[in-house]
Design a protein around this motif. Sequence first.
Motif, short mmCIF file in Angstrom:
data_model
loop_
_atom_site.label_atom_id
_atom_site.label_comp_id
_atom_site.label_asym_id
_atom_site.label_seq_id
_atom_site.Cartn_x
_atom_site.Cartn_y
_atom_site.Cartn_z
N LEU A 236 0.84 -1.21 0.00
CA LEU A 236 0.00 0.00 0.00
C LEU A 236 0.87 1.26 0.00
CD1 LEU A 236 -2.84 1.29 0.15
CD2 LEU A 236 -2.64 1.19 2.65
N ARG A 237 2.04 1.18 0.67
CA ARG A 237 2.95 2.34 0.66
C ARG A 237 3.29 2.76 -0.77
NH1 ARG A 237 7.18 -0.54 4.91
NH2 ARG A 237 6.23 0.27 6.81
N ILE A 238 3.56 1.75 -1.59
CA ILE A 238 4.03 2.03 -2.96
C ILE A 238 2.85 2.47 -3.83
CG2 ILE A 238 5.34 1.11 -4.91
CD1 ILE A 238 6.77 1.16 -2.06
N LEU A 239 1.73 1.77 -3.66
CA LEU A 239 0.54 2.16 -4.43
C LEU A 239 0.16 3.61 -4.15
CD1 LEU A 239 -2.20 -0.62 -4.32
CD2 LEU A 239 -1.25 0.52 -6.33
N TRP A 240 0.21 3.97 -2.88
CA TRP A 240 -0.15 5.34 -2.48
C TRP A 240 0.83 6.34 -3.12
CZ3 TRP A 240 -0.05 7.31 3.31
CH2 TRP A 240 -0.52 8.63 3.34
N LEU A 241 2.13 6.05 -3.03
CA LEU A 241 3.11 6.99 -3.60
C LEU A 241 2.95 7.10 -5.12
CD1 LEU A 241 5.48 8.88 -3.09
CD2 LEU A 241 7.01 6.90 -3.24
N ILE A 242 2.70 5.97 -5.75
CA ILE A 242 2.50 5.97 -7.21
C ILE A 242 1.29 6.84 -7.57
CG2 ILE A 242 1.61 4.43 -9.04
CD1 ILE A 242 3.64 2.35 -8.02
N GLU A 243 0.24 6.74 -6.77
CA GLU A 243 -0.95 7.58 -7.02
C GLU A 243 -0.63 9.05 -6.78
OE1 GLU A 243 -3.87 6.97 -8.29
OE2 GLU A 243 -3.59 4.82 -8.52
N GLU A 244 0.13 9.36 -5.72
CA GLU A 244 0.52 10.76 -5.48
C GLU A 244 1.32 11.29 -6.67
OE1 GLU A 244 -0.27 12.79 -3.00
OE2 GLU A 244 -0.95 11.48 -1.38
N ARG B 208 -5.80 13.12 8.34
CA ARG B 208 -5.31 13.95 7.22
C ARG B 208 -4.77 13.06 6.10
NH1 ARG B 208 -3.49 17.25 11.26
NH2 ARG B 208 -1.47 16.23 11.44
N ALA B 209 -3.99 12.04 6.49
CA ALA B 209 -3.37 11.17 5.48
C ALA B 209 -4.44 10.42 4.69
CB ALA B 209 -2.43 10.17 6.17
N GLN B 210 -5.41 9.88 5.42
CA GLN B 210 -6.41 9.03 4.76
C GLN B 210 -7.41 9.84 3.95
OE1 GLN B 210 -7.75 6.26 7.79
NE2 GLN B 210 -5.82 5.16 7.71
N ALA B 211 -7.47 11.14 4.19
CA ALA B 211 -8.36 12.01 3.40
C ALA B 211 -7.75 12.40 2.05
CB ALA B 211 -8.70 13.27 4.20
N ARG B 212 -6.48 12.11 1.85
CA ARG B 212 -5.86 12.52 0.58
C ARG B 212 -6.46 11.71 -0.58
NH1 ARG B 212 -1.18 15.64 1.17
NH2 ARG B 212 -0.39 15.07 -0.89
N PRO B 213 -6.83 12.36 -1.66
CA PRO B 213 -7.42 11.62 -2.79
C PRO B 213 -6.52 10.48 -3.28
CG PRO B 213 -7.74 13.98 -3.06
CD PRO B 213 -6.85 13.82 -1.86
N ALA B 214 -5.22 10.69 -3.29
CA ALA B 214 -4.32 9.62 -3.78
C ALA B 214 -4.35 8.41 -2.84
CB ALA B 214 -2.89 10.15 -3.90
#
Length: 215
Positions: A12-20, A185-191
């Motif tokens: 999930l760390r990587i998926l999140w960063l890729i989305e960001e 805050r983190a979980q509210a980010r669209p990415a």
Amino acid sequence: MRLHHTPGSRSLRILWLIEEMGLECQIHSYSLTDGSLRTPEFLALSPAGRIPALEIEGEVIFESGAIVEYLTELTGQFAPAPRTPERAAFLSWVHFAETQANILQALNIHHIFLRPETARSVPLMQLDTKRLAVTMKALERHLAGREWLLSEFSAADCMLGFNLDAMFRFVRAEGFPAIMAYRARAQARPAYQRALARAGGDAIYAKDFYEVPDV
Ligand SMILES: N[C@@H](CCC(=O)N[C@@H](CS)C(=O)NCC(=O)O)C(=O)O
């Protein structure tokens, strides 16, 4: 890019960063428990048989912290450059996240995966719960009065973000208002929301909270 992934895991760390970062990525999903992480094909990608691994530009990178650092170097985004003021803090928090994740992994094994249940060790559960609380108190002190781990959102937040749900399965949220606000805050980010939707849900936790059994 192709991400080797398991629902509910560090990938999930990587998926999140890729989305960001707005990068394109295929996902190849595995089960944690059906032996597919121990096949010769998977071990050729990730020698310890662990998730995540990322195929990119003809190479394979394993270890989530290494993947995070590689992607920030590749894109020049979400990390302070080497030899700039917040670089040391960035690297420290990236690796702190993995120290904490290892304690969470031990607690997952004690509380959930180890069979038969009589093989579980209550003293080890108590010890690892205390070790987790030490890392949470450190994080709480650091986050008080801050929005993100560094002066702005960075890939270190993606590294830590994976831990934020798991930690409160073992240590009660009371006493950690700064971590709770940071988690929101983190979980509210669209990415983050997009990554979660692609990640395939939580394959580990059936309960909100895991109490250490009485001995
Ligand atoms: N330090 C590694 C740890 C990777 C790891 O342990 N991943 C877990 C999933 S979160 C895994 O693959 N577990 C399978 C196993 O232990 O066999 C990283 O950050 O990538």
